[in-house]
Design an enzyme around this catalytic site. Structure first.
Site, PDB file in Angstrom:
ATOM      1  N   TRP A   1       0.802  -1.220   0.000  1.00 54.85           N
ATOM      2  CA  TRP A   1       0.000   0.000   0.000  1.00 54.85           C
ATOM      3  C   TRP A   1       0.839   1.275   0.000  1.00 54.85           C
ATOM      4  CZ3 TRP A   1       1.696   2.598   4.152  1.00 54.85           C
ATOM      5  CH2 TRP A   1       2.213   1.844   5.205  1.00 54.85           C
ATOM      6  N   ASN A   2       2.145   1.184   0.294  1.00 56.01           N
ATOM      7  CA  ASN A   2       2.881   2.440   0.524  1.00 56.01           C
ATOM      8  C   ASN A   2       3.266   3.173  -0.760  1.00 56.01           C
ATOM      9  OD1 ASN A   2       4.755   0.469  -0.036  1.00 56.01           O
ATOM     10  ND2 ASN A   2       6.270   1.210   1.424  1.00 56.01           N
TER      11      ASN A   2
ATOM     12  N   LYS B   1      -2.407  -8.623  -7.659  1.00 61.67           N
ATOM     13  CA  LYS B   1      -3.284  -8.327  -6.522  1.00 61.67           C
ATOM     14  C   LYS B   1      -2.687  -7.145  -5.760  1.00 61.67           C
ATOM     15  CE  LYS B   1      -3.361  -9.224  -2.370  1.00 61.67           C
ATOM     16  NZ  LYS B   1      -3.821  -7.902  -1.884  1.00 61.67           N
ATOM     17  N   PRO B   2      -3.325  -5.976  -5.864  1.00 63.06           N
ATOM     18  CA  PRO B   2      -2.818  -4.833  -5.104  1.00 63.06           C
ATOM     19  C   PRO B   2      -3.213  -4.946  -3.629  1.00 63.06           C
ATOM     20  CG  PRO B   2      -4.785  -4.200  -6.324  1.00 63.06           C
ATOM     21  CD  PRO B   2      -4.528  -5.650  -6.651  1.00 63.06           C
ATOM     22  N   ALA B   3      -2.599  -4.143  -2.786  1.00 61.80           N
ATOM     23  CA  ALA B   3      -2.933  -4.156  -1.352  1.00 61.80           C
ATOM     24  C   ALA B   3      -4.400  -3.758  -1.166  1.00 61.80           C
ATOM     25  CB  ALA B   3      -2.032  -3.177  -0.604  1.00 61.80           C
ATOM     26  N   GLU B   4      -5.041  -4.368  -0.190  1.00 63.11           N
ATOM     27  CA  GLU B   4      -6.474  -4.139   0.029  1.00 63.11           C
ATOM     28  C   GLU B   4      -6.760  -2.685   0.445  1.00 63.11           C
ATOM     29  OE1 GLU B   4      -4.506  -6.324   1.318  1.00 63.11           O
ATOM     30  OE2 GLU B   4      -4.674  -6.539   3.492  1.00 63.11           O
TER      31      GLU B   4
ATOM     32  N   GLY C   1       6.568  -6.416   0.052  1.00 60.38           N
ATOM     33  CA  GLY C   1       5.807  -6.314   1.292  1.00 60.38           C
ATOM     34  C   GLY C   1       6.667  -6.736   2.468  1.00 60.38           C
ATOM     35  N   SER C   2       6.018  -7.237   3.496  1.00 58.30           N
ATOM     36  CA  SER C   2       6.754  -7.552   4.726  1.00 58.30           C
ATOM     37  C   SER C   2       7.611  -8.807   4.566  1.00 58.30           C
ATOM     38  CB  SER C   2       5.754  -7.770   5.859  1.00 58.30           C
ATOM     39  OG  SER C   2       4.903  -8.845   5.536  1.00 58.30           O
TER      40      SER C   2
ATOM     41  N   GLU D   1      10.837  -8.279  -2.522  1.00 65.48           N
ATOM     42  CA  GLU D   1      11.394  -7.011  -2.040  1.00 65.48           C
ATOM     43  C   GLU D   1      10.731  -6.780  -0.687  1.00 65.48           C
ATOM     44  OE1 GLU D   1      11.675  -3.662  -0.839  1.00 65.48           O
ATOM     45  OE2 GLU D   1      10.602  -2.865  -2.591  1.00 65.48           O
ATOM     46  N   LEU D   2      11.509  -6.975   0.398  1.00 70.17           N
ATOM     47  CA  LEU D   2      10.922  -7.103   1.735  1.00 70.17           C
ATOM     48  C   LEU D   2      11.330  -5.949   2.652  1.00 70.17           C
ATOM     49  CD1 LEU D   2      11.520 -10.967   1.924  1.00 70.17           C
ATOM     50  CD2 LEU D   2       9.530  -9.743   1.019  1.00 70.17           C
TER      51      LEU D   2
ATOM     52  N   CYS E   1      10.193   1.193   2.622  1.00 74.50           N
ATOM     53  CA  CYS E   1      11.108   0.130   3.057  1.00 74.50           C
ATOM     54  C   CYS E   1      12.552   0.611   3.038  1.00 74.50           C
ATOM     55  CB  CYS E   1      10.912  -1.120   2.216  1.00 74.50           C
ATOM     56  SG  CYS E   1      10.909  -0.729   0.481  1.00 74.50           S
TER      57      CYS E   1
ATOM     58  N   GLU F   1      11.835  -2.319  12.039  1.00 71.13           N
ATOM     59  CA  GLU F   1      11.461  -1.235  11.133  1.00 71.13           C
ATOM     60  C   GLU F   1      10.242  -0.515  11.731  1.00 71.13           C
ATOM     61  OE1 GLU F   1      10.043  -2.949   7.469  1.00 71.13           O
ATOM     62  OE2 GLU F   1      10.968  -1.351   6.308  1.00 71.13           O
TER      63      GLU F   1
END
Ligand code: ADP
Length: 492
Positions: free
Chosen positions: A164-165, A188-191, A242-243, A264-265, A298, A395
């Site tokens: 989402w960022n 699938k994008p972030a909700e 994401g995470s 990419e975390l 991130c 983080e």
């Protein structure tokens, strides 16, 4: 019933063009009538209700992508490039509306949203160019009766999951190299932030991608869609941002089929200011590296190490600048810090501050929620920080800048490396010998030297250690979507 709310449409110059975003992902697919809500984190207003897709729709999208991929890969590189160029132009033409959608659903200040949309367009431009530059190689064979060569081919259908960022640039960064390579994608994008992806996909349809080459899944349950993408044999690769926790899970889910992954975390970026640094430049860089997107990136500077000779000057100048950052609704002029994405993010930043204070940290400015009704938090600077504190180990993902004083340059590099993460690091120094030494010793995929901002479509973005696998952007980003095939011709 699903639909786009007037609280979103009133921000748009061409509301009629984006009024049907609820239908972008649904065209023709079976859908069981469930919806999920997307809200503005600044105001809590409802922006849209979207059809909530699950495993069945994901399967349909994968099947469609699988059929379309063969036809897309069979086109000329020039043809794929031309389609990407058209998409790039449409995104540029609609920058204002895309940025407004982004600010509404994510909260970042409008100028940052405009800059993100142009960054997204830059990826499309870069990979429209790179599409024409996929090369193989010939090899000098060890015997005269054979010829040996290598060709590169698209990997196949790619499942992509975005956060989402940076909901616009992450979409572009993943799918433009995949499309350039000849892959079809299911995204699938972030909700929390599906709308700008929906708007970009609406423009992709206008750009002329053949049916089934780009497929969007709106879903509130990332886990169910993720499981299908990982376990469906027609999907040949997963690309995720994401995470670290979800990245590990996806990697495990892909292991049964030895499916390729790009991940990419999370990060825990150190930002080091040595005594020989230009302090004013370091303050500028730290403001950018820490407070862009309210610290929700991130590559955000998570730990500011400042050498004792310049510590007090840096802390004073930096705190003065942080105090001047205004917090509020991203649509208001002059706002530097928007809301955090949700209340959980507030809980985390408050826990980090409470832990630091309890262990001896001192607040220079900020430290509290900023009111305004949304999930706003004051930009905060803490000093007297030690590496035992939670905020130095995890983080924060928020507008919190902890300053750690150090004496020994070698020790600070060891401390900077003492983390499971290895995404981005920054340092400020002027001595050339030091610059090379530190740049080579830091165990990070990306190093900003005398700069607080380094993302570019022309550069390889990605991390070492548990910050991920693979690179995005640059010519290396294209390789992630290509298979290498060795051809050996004998009997010559
Ligand atoms: P964050 O904590 O910053 O939201 P996440 O890693 O949870 O980061 O989310 C990033 C993306 O991953 C989002 O699109 C989210 O929906 C998706 N996601 C979350 N959990 C899973 C999961 N178990 N499997 C697949 N995708 C997931």
């Amino acid at each position: 019933m699903p639909g786009i709310n007037s609280s979103l449409l009133r921000h748009l110059k061409q509301p009629e063009r984006f009024a049907a975003l609820d239908r972008v992902a649904r065209q023709g697919d079976r859908w069981d009538g469930r919806v999920f809500r997307v809200s503005n984190p600044s105001t809590g207003e409802l922006l849209a209700e979207l059809p909530d897709m699950g495993v069945e729709q994901t399967r349909i999208a994968i099947d469609r992508a699988h059929v379309a991929q063969a036809e897309w890969a069979a086109r000329t590189a020039r043809d794929r490039s031309d389609t990407l160029w058209r998409w790039h132009q449409l995104i540029l033409d609609h920058t204002d509306d895309l940025a407004a959608i982004l600010t509404a659903e994510m909260g970042k200040p409008l100028p940052e949203a405009v800059s993100e949309v142009s960054h997204a367009a830059a990826y499309l431009q870069w990979y429209a160019e790179e599409a024409n530059r996929i090369y193989g190689e010939t090899i000098s064979a060890p015997s005269t009766d054979r010829r040996m060569l290598v060709i590169k081919q698209p990997i196949g259908v790619v499942g992509t999951i975005t956060p989402w960022n940076f909901p616009a640039s992450m979409v572009a960064r993943k799918i433009s190299p995949a499309l350039a390579a000849g892959c079809a994608i299911v995204l699938k994008p972030a909700e929390q932030t599906p709308l700008v992806a929906g708007a970009m996909f609406a423009l992709a349809a206008e750009a002329g991608f053949p049916d089934g080459v780009v497929n969007l899944i709106y879903a509130s349950d990332g886990a169910a869609v993720g499981r299908e993408l990982c376990s469906n044999r027609k999907v040949r690769k997963i690309s995720f941002t994401g995470s670290t926790e979800v990245g590990r899970l996806l990697m495990r889910q892909c292991s049964d089929q030895v499916k390729k992954v790009s991940l990419e975390l999370g990060g825990n970026a150190p930002f080091i200011v040595f005594d020989d640094a230009d302090v004013d430049a370091a303050v500028d860089g730290a403001i950018q590296a820490k407070f862009r997107n309210a610290g929700q990136t991130c590559v955000s500077a998570n730990r500011l190490y400042v050498q004792s000779g310049v510590h007090d000057e840096f802390a004073a100048k930096f705190t003065a600048r942080v105090r001047s950052l205004s917090v509020g609704d991203g649509f208001e002029p002059g706002i530097a810090i928007g809301p955090l994405i949700d209340t959980q993010a507030l809980v985390k930043i408050e826990a980090h501050i409470a832990d630091a204070i309890q262990k001896g940290g001192a607040i220079c400015c900020g430290g509290r929620q900023a009111g305004h009704g949304g999930t706003f938090f004051e930009p905060t600077v803490l000093t007297d920080i030690t590496s035992e504190m939670l905020l130095a180990q995890e983080e924060t993902f928020g507008p919190l800048a902890p300053i750690i004083r150090f004496e020994d340059p070698d020790q600070v590099v060891r401390e900077a490396n003492d983390t499971i993460y290895g995404l981005a690091a920054y340092f400020y120094a002027s001595n050339l010998k030091r610059v090379w030494h530190v740049a080579e010793k830091l165990e990070y995929g990306m190093i900003g030297i005398n700069t607080g901002r380094m993302s570019s479509e022309a550069a390889p973005f990605g991390g070492m250690k548990q910050s991920g696998i693979g690179r995005e952007g640059s010519r290396h980003g294209l390789e992630e979507y290509l298979e290498m095939k060795y051809l050996c011709m004998g009997g010559l």
